[in-house]
Structure formats: C-alpha cells, structure tokens
Design an enzyme around this catalytic site. Sequence first.
Site, PDB file in Angstrom:
ATOM      1  N   TRP A 142      -8.847   9.038  -7.488  1.00 56.02           N
ATOM      2  CA  TRP A 142     -10.134   9.398  -8.104  1.00 56.02           C
ATOM      3  C   TRP A 142     -10.197   8.889  -9.546  1.00 56.02           C
ATOM      4  CZ3 TRP A 142     -14.757  10.825  -6.330  1.00 56.02           C
ATOM      5  CH2 TRP A 142     -14.828  11.212  -4.983  1.00 56.02           C
ATOM      6  N   ASN A 179     -10.149   3.701   3.725  1.00 56.07           N
ATOM      7  CA  ASN A 179      -9.935   3.490   2.287  1.00 56.07           C
ATOM      8  C   ASN A 179     -11.099   2.768   1.605  1.00 56.07           C
ATOM      9  OD1 ASN A 179      -8.270   3.399  -0.199  1.00 56.07           O
ATOM     10  ND2 ASN A 179      -8.352   1.189   0.202  1.00 56.07           N
ATOM     11  N   TRP A 231       1.571   1.809  -3.386  1.00 58.91           N
ATOM     12  CA  TRP A 231       0.579   2.568  -4.170  1.00 58.91           C
ATOM     13  C   TRP A 231       0.846   4.069  -4.069  1.00 58.91           C
ATOM     14  CZ3 TRP A 231      -2.947   1.543  -7.839  1.00 58.91           C
ATOM     15  CH2 TRP A 231      -3.321   0.211  -8.030  1.00 58.91           C
ATOM     16  N   TRP A 288     -15.352  13.250 -11.616  1.00 63.48           N
ATOM     17  CA  TRP A 288     -14.464  12.887 -10.501  1.00 63.48           C
ATOM     18  C   TRP A 288     -13.758  14.116  -9.920  1.00 63.48           C
ATOM     19  CZ3 TRP A 288      -9.464  14.189 -11.762  1.00 63.48           C
ATOM     20  CH2 TRP A 288      -9.088  14.129 -13.108  1.00 63.48           C
ATOM     21  N   GLU A 309       0.852  -1.208   0.000  1.00 66.49           N
ATOM     22  CA  GLU A 309       0.000   0.000   0.000  1.00 66.49           C
ATOM     23  C   GLU A 309       0.883   1.252   0.000  1.00 66.49           C
ATOM     24  OE1 GLU A 309      -3.242  -0.063  -0.541  1.00 66.49           O
ATOM     25  OE2 GLU A 309      -3.026  -2.226  -0.599  1.00 66.49           O
ATOM     26  N   TRP A 327     -21.248  13.716 -18.215  1.00 62.34           N
ATOM     27  CA  TRP A 327     -21.377  13.999 -16.779  1.00 62.34           C
ATOM     28  C   TRP A 327     -22.637  14.815 -16.505  1.00 62.34           C
ATOM     29  CZ3 TRP A 327     -18.258  11.048 -14.219  1.00 62.34           C
ATOM     30  CH2 TRP A 327     -16.995  10.732 -14.724  1.00 62.34           C
TER      31      TRP A 327
HETATM   32  P1  FAD Z   1      -2.900   2.143   5.294  1.00 60.52           P
HETATM   33  O1  FAD Z   1      -3.756   1.064   4.742  1.00 60.52           O
HETATM   34  O2  FAD Z   1      -2.359   1.943   6.634  1.00 60.52           O
HETATM   35  O3  FAD Z   1      -1.729   2.350   4.227  1.00 60.52           O
HETATM   36  C1  FAD Z   1      -0.430   2.862   4.566  1.00 60.52           C
HETATM   37  C2  FAD Z   1      -0.066   4.015   3.656  1.00 60.52           C
HETATM   38  O4  FAD Z   1      -0.027   3.609   2.289  1.00 60.52           O
HETATM   39  C3  FAD Z   1      -1.064   5.170   3.693  1.00 60.52           C
HETATM   40  O5  FAD Z   1      -0.827   6.010   4.782  1.00 60.52           O
HETATM   41  C4  FAD Z   1      -0.830   5.842   2.359  1.00 60.52           C
HETATM   42  O6  FAD Z   1       0.275   6.724   2.390  1.00 60.52           O
HETATM   43  C5  FAD Z   1      -0.487   4.675   1.451  1.00 60.52           C
HETATM   44  N1  FAD Z   1      -1.677   4.219   0.734  1.00 60.52           N
HETATM   45  C6  FAD Z   1      -2.595   3.312   1.152  1.00 60.52           C
HETATM   46  N2  FAD Z   1      -3.524   3.102   0.187  1.00 60.52           N
HETATM   47  C7  FAD Z   1      -3.177   3.903  -0.847  1.00 60.52           C
HETATM   48  C8  FAD Z   1      -3.749   4.137  -2.141  1.00 60.52           C
HETATM   49  N3  FAD Z   1      -4.834   3.482  -2.567  1.00 60.52           N
HETATM   50  N4  FAD Z   1      -3.158   5.034  -2.955  1.00 60.52           N
HETATM   51  C9  FAD Z   1      -2.034   5.690  -2.566  1.00 60.52           C
HETATM   52  N5  FAD Z   1      -1.447   5.497  -1.346  1.00 60.52           N
HETATM   53  C10 FAD Z   1      -2.020   4.616  -0.507  1.00 60.52           C
HETATM   54  N6  FAD Z   1      -4.446   8.838   0.214  1.00 60.52           N
HETATM   55  C11 FAD Z   1      -3.777   9.944   0.601  1.00 60.52           C
HETATM   56  O7  FAD Z   1      -2.755   9.821   1.298  1.00 60.52           O
HETATM   57  N7  FAD Z   1      -4.203  11.183   0.241  1.00 60.52           N
HETATM   58  C12 FAD Z   1      -5.310  11.384  -0.523  1.00 60.52           C
HETATM   59  O8  FAD Z   1      -5.636  12.531  -0.850  1.00 60.52           O
HETATM   60  C13 FAD Z   1      -6.063  10.233  -0.912  1.00 60.52           C
HETATM   61  N8  FAD Z   1      -7.206  10.356  -1.636  1.00 60.52           N
HETATM   62  C14 FAD Z   1      -7.920   9.237  -1.980  1.00 60.52           C
HETATM   63  C15 FAD Z   1      -9.086   9.376  -2.740  1.00 60.52           C
HETATM   64  C16 FAD Z   1      -9.834   8.264  -3.098  1.00 60.52           C
HETATM   65  C17 FAD Z   1     -11.078   8.424  -3.929  1.00 60.52           C
HETATM   66  C18 FAD Z   1      -9.421   6.985  -2.694  1.00 60.52           C
HETATM   67  C19 FAD Z   1     -10.206   5.761  -3.074  1.00 60.52           C
HETATM   68  C20 FAD Z   1      -8.245   6.828  -1.981  1.00 60.52           C
HETATM   69  C21 FAD Z   1      -7.471   7.935  -1.614  1.00 60.52           C
HETATM   70  N9  FAD Z   1      -6.277   7.814  -0.882  1.00 60.52           N
HETATM   71  C22 FAD Z   1      -5.585   8.942  -0.524  1.00 60.52           C
HETATM   72  C23 FAD Z   1      -5.670   6.496  -0.660  1.00 60.52           C
HETATM   73  C24 FAD Z   1      -6.041   5.783   0.653  1.00 60.52           C
HETATM   74  O9  FAD Z   1      -7.428   5.772   0.832  1.00 60.52           O
HETATM   75  C25 FAD Z   1      -5.381   6.404   1.873  1.00 60.52           C
HETATM   76  O10 FAD Z   1      -3.994   6.559   1.656  1.00 60.52           O
HETATM   77  C26 FAD Z   1      -5.571   5.510   3.099  1.00 60.52           C
HETATM   78  O11 FAD Z   1      -6.930   5.294   3.345  1.00 60.52           O
HETATM   79  C27 FAD Z   1      -4.912   6.161   4.297  1.00 60.52           C
HETATM   80  O12 FAD Z   1      -5.175   5.435   5.452  1.00 60.52           O
HETATM   81  P2  FAD Z   1      -4.050   4.644   6.223  1.00 60.52           P
HETATM   82  O13 FAD Z   1      -2.848   5.495   6.415  1.00 60.52           O
HETATM   83  O14 FAD Z   1      -4.692   4.080   7.424  1.00 60.52           O
HETATM   84  O15 FAD Z   1      -3.716   3.500   5.156  1.00 60.52           O
END
Ligand code: FAD
Length: 466
Positions: A370, A329, A266, A347, A263, A294
């Site tokens: 997005w 997430n 990602w 979006w 993650e 849209w």
């Molecule tokens: P954990 O599951 O603990 O993951 C650890 C770290 O991995 C996160 O802190 C983050 O830095 C990274 N990560 C995890 N999932 C993703 C992902 N899908 N894409 C990119 N990095 C990821 N994340 C943001 O940091 N900023 C945003 O503005 C953002 N906008 C989002 C918008 C949408 C529509 C969606 C679906 C996801 C978005 N995310 C964003 C990705 C993700 O949802 C969050 O990073 C995550 O929920 C953060 O929670 P966590 O630190 O507990 O994640």
Amino acid sequence: MRSLVLFRLDLRVADNPALTAAAARGDVLPVFVYEPDSYGSAAKWWLHHSLTALSQDLGGLVLHSGDTLTVVQSLVADHDISAVYWNRRYDPAGIASDTRLKSALGETGIEATSFPGNLLFEPWQIKTGSGGPFRVFSPFWRACQRHDPPALPLTRPEFSNIAPPADVAALGLLPSQPDWAAGFGPLWSPGEAGATERLDDFLNTDLTGYKTGRDRPDQNHVSRLSPHLHFGEISPRQIWHRTQHHCALRSGDQQDAEKFLSEVGWREFSHHLLFHTPSLPDENLNRKFDVYPWMDNADQLRAWQTGQTGYPLVDAGLRELWHTGYMHNRVRMVVASFLIKHLRQHWRHGMEWFWDTLLDADLANNAASWQWVAGSGADAAPYFRIFNPTTQAQKFDPNGDYIRTWCPELAALPNKWLHAPFEAPASVLSAAGVTLGGSYPAPIVDHKAAREAALAGYDAVKSHAV
Ligand code: FAD
C-alpha cells in the site's frame, strides 16, 4: 525428553526447523495459540482449514486462545516439558511476544530456542555496503542472490506426538450467518498438501509465460501461492529449491522462473522493511506524505469496497476479492491507486479493507505494497504516476474476460465499450441492457478531474520539508 513446539505462521511438517529439532530430542507436544488480532475475517476461514489439516497430519495438536506466555507456562508445567521451540516471526508484536517468552522460560530453567524457517534469509543477514538495511528492491535482491543460497529444505521428521486431535471448530473461526465465505471452498485447498500440489501444478503448467502473463488477470499465469506462503504451509526455501530443480529439467523456463523467484524476493523485501521499520503499517515511510490533504468520504469508500465505482476493472477486482478472498496483483495495484489517487483516501483505509478480506492478508506485504502504491513507501511508484483504470483494463484485460466474469451486468457490451461504459453511446448501452446509474453505476469520479486534484494534493507533499 519432551519438547513443546509452538506453531504460528508455519503450519507445516516438512522444512520446519523447530519441529525437526524437537523431534530429535524425544516426545513432541505441538501447540497453536490463537491470537485473534493477528487475523482478518477471511484469513480466519483459511486458518480453520489449515489447522484442521495440520492436526490430522501431525496426529494431534493442542489448541488454545489467549496470551501465549500464560498458555505455554501452564502446558510446560502440566506436561513435564524441558524445551520450547519455535520458528521466528519478524513483525513487531510477534518479536515482542517471543522475546518475553524467551526470557520468562529462561528464568525458570526451560530451554527456549528459536529457528529461522519463514524467510529465505534473516532480515539482518542482508546488508548494504555500509552495513544498514536496504530501502530499494533491486540492490536488495542482488545482495540476496550474492549470499550463500538458502539451505536445502528439511524432510518430514519422524516423532512421537503426545497431543490429542485438535477441536478446531471450538475456536469459532468460520463465518455462519451470513456465510460470506461460501465461494472460497471450491477454489482453495488450505494445508501443506494443498500448498505442495499448488506449487507442482504451477511449475508444470502455468510457469511458462509467467514473466509477461503475470500481468494479465484474464490468464492463469500466477501461482496463487500467497495464502499458502502466508500461513507457512510451504516455505520460501522449498519454493526456491523446487523452482531451481524444475529449471534444471526444463531450461526454457529459466527467465520465467527468475521473475517468479524475484516476486518471492518482494515478499522477502517487505519483511526486511517491516523488521527494520516496525512503524511501516502505521506511518508513511516518507514523512513528507504526512501533509497530504486526504479526503474523508464514507460513501465513496463504501462504493470502492463493494465494487460500485463505475470503473469496470476496479469493480471487477473488488468483487473478485469479496467472492474469492484473492485479487490478482495487477488489479490490486489498479484498485489501490484508484482509492489513493482518484478518491484521495488514506492508504490505511485500503490496507484495512484488504486485511479483513484477503486470504493472504499479511502485515508486511500489505503495508509495504500500500505504501508502494501511495508513493510514500520504499522504492515506491512515483506519486505522479496515476493509473488510468480504463487504459489499464484495455491493456491487461483486452478481451474483457476478467471484467465479464465479475461484472456480468456489462457482459453484453462490445469490447470497444466494455472498459469504459460511461463513454458508450446510449444506443449501445440500451442494446446491451445496461443502464448507467441503474444496472451498473455511473462513475463516482471523473478520471481527468480526479487526476488533477490528486496532483494538486501532491504539490503540498513536494514543497513540505522534513
Ligand atoms: P505470484 O505472482 O505467483 O508470486 C509468488 C509469491 O511472491 C506470492 O505468493 C507472494 O508471496 C510473493 N509476492 C508476489 N508479489 C509480491 C509483492 N508485490 N509484494 C510482496 N510479495 C509478493 N501479498 C500478500 O501476500 N499479502 C498481502 O496482504 C498483500 N497485499 C497487497 C496489497 C496491495 C495494494 C498490492 C498492490 C499488493 C499486495 N500483495 C500482497 C502483493 C501481491 O499482490 C500478492 O502477493 C500476489 O498477488 C499473490 O498472488 P500469487 O501468489 O499468485 O503471486
């Protein structure tokens, strides 16, 4: 010799290559230049607290708002600075600003050096077989794993700081009337110490079970490190090595740790995409989506933003976002899909709302995610996969704990009807004190009809040649 260190989204002392290099030369002037357009409203709250923590930790920090080049040039002259150091940014505006700074300083004989500190790998280091950037996550992440591991994090440097303590309040970052951020304080600890503590707590208590538990908004299996990572209070290299070290001691967590690091992968992928495609926040990566029909409906957009759609999981997510500055997430995916597919809103509307309300609002992650949900992005979810908000709720919040937290007006409904109150018999609603269209909204769209309309819109995309 005196060096100026520019802090941006790297608000930490340890594993900060620019600071370590400056410390090795002599006196250090740490500086933060506030560029208001770089932050949404919620992120400004975080920034206030993070800068306060950094200034205390460093023992002083020069704060300015305005144009970075002008500020740096005047500080260089005033403080007899011979070198300016910073860690690299990868977004188009950041790259343009830093390029301008480097050349202007170079012209006046000041050393200007940038360092890699905010990603595991520089975006140009990870290449496809033909030498280009990746558009698909799995081969990208495999290429990262084949690469030499990220360097070991740097320890905290000792140095003499010539900056006075920062007057962070003068930046006016906190909301006042009304104080919509009141709910943030008890939940978050911005700053490097808070970030380190969060990672330790996660590894020791919540990592076990992450692989499956990360999809459950009703459980504590995610790290909540995202705002800390966005503001650079902890580096991805620190996360990588601390997680590997944890697994060496607790081998049973290996699979969960691999999923967790993927993650973080990602995040790396989103930055790779933004670096190689600077138009990511503005334009569909897949230009076929330019013809999608849209809808423009301000009332429905407002209902979505305020968690009043009549679909409990969607509403719970948007209310969690408003009150805590965070959304889980799985729920981010559901609410994004709902806006794009059920309401057929561009979006970009969702991205802008998230930008303003998320504490972790991040240009690369937000735009890439997005577009991923819209189907127009890299390695995106296929457009025709339309989440059913009711079955998502039944699957990922089976006992309704998450929905009951954020939609308390539905709390007395039995689990059988909690995920779709609009299907409940009148007697059940009445016994639970729920009035649809009164205490809780009736659905603003019908799932089946909305799904069909979305798919019809997608037909235009499929048949459009680019
Ligand atoms: P954990 O599951 O603990 O993951 C650890 C770290 O991995 C996160 O802190 C983050 O830095 C990274 N990560 C995890 N999932 C993703 C992902 N899908 N894409 C990119 N990095 C990821 N994340 C943001 O940091 N900023 C945003 O503005 C953002 N906008 C989002 C918008 C949408 C529509 C969606 C679906 C996801 C978005 N995310 C964003 C990705 C993700 O949802 C969050 O990073 C995550 O929920 C953060 O929670 P966590 O630190 O507990 O994640």
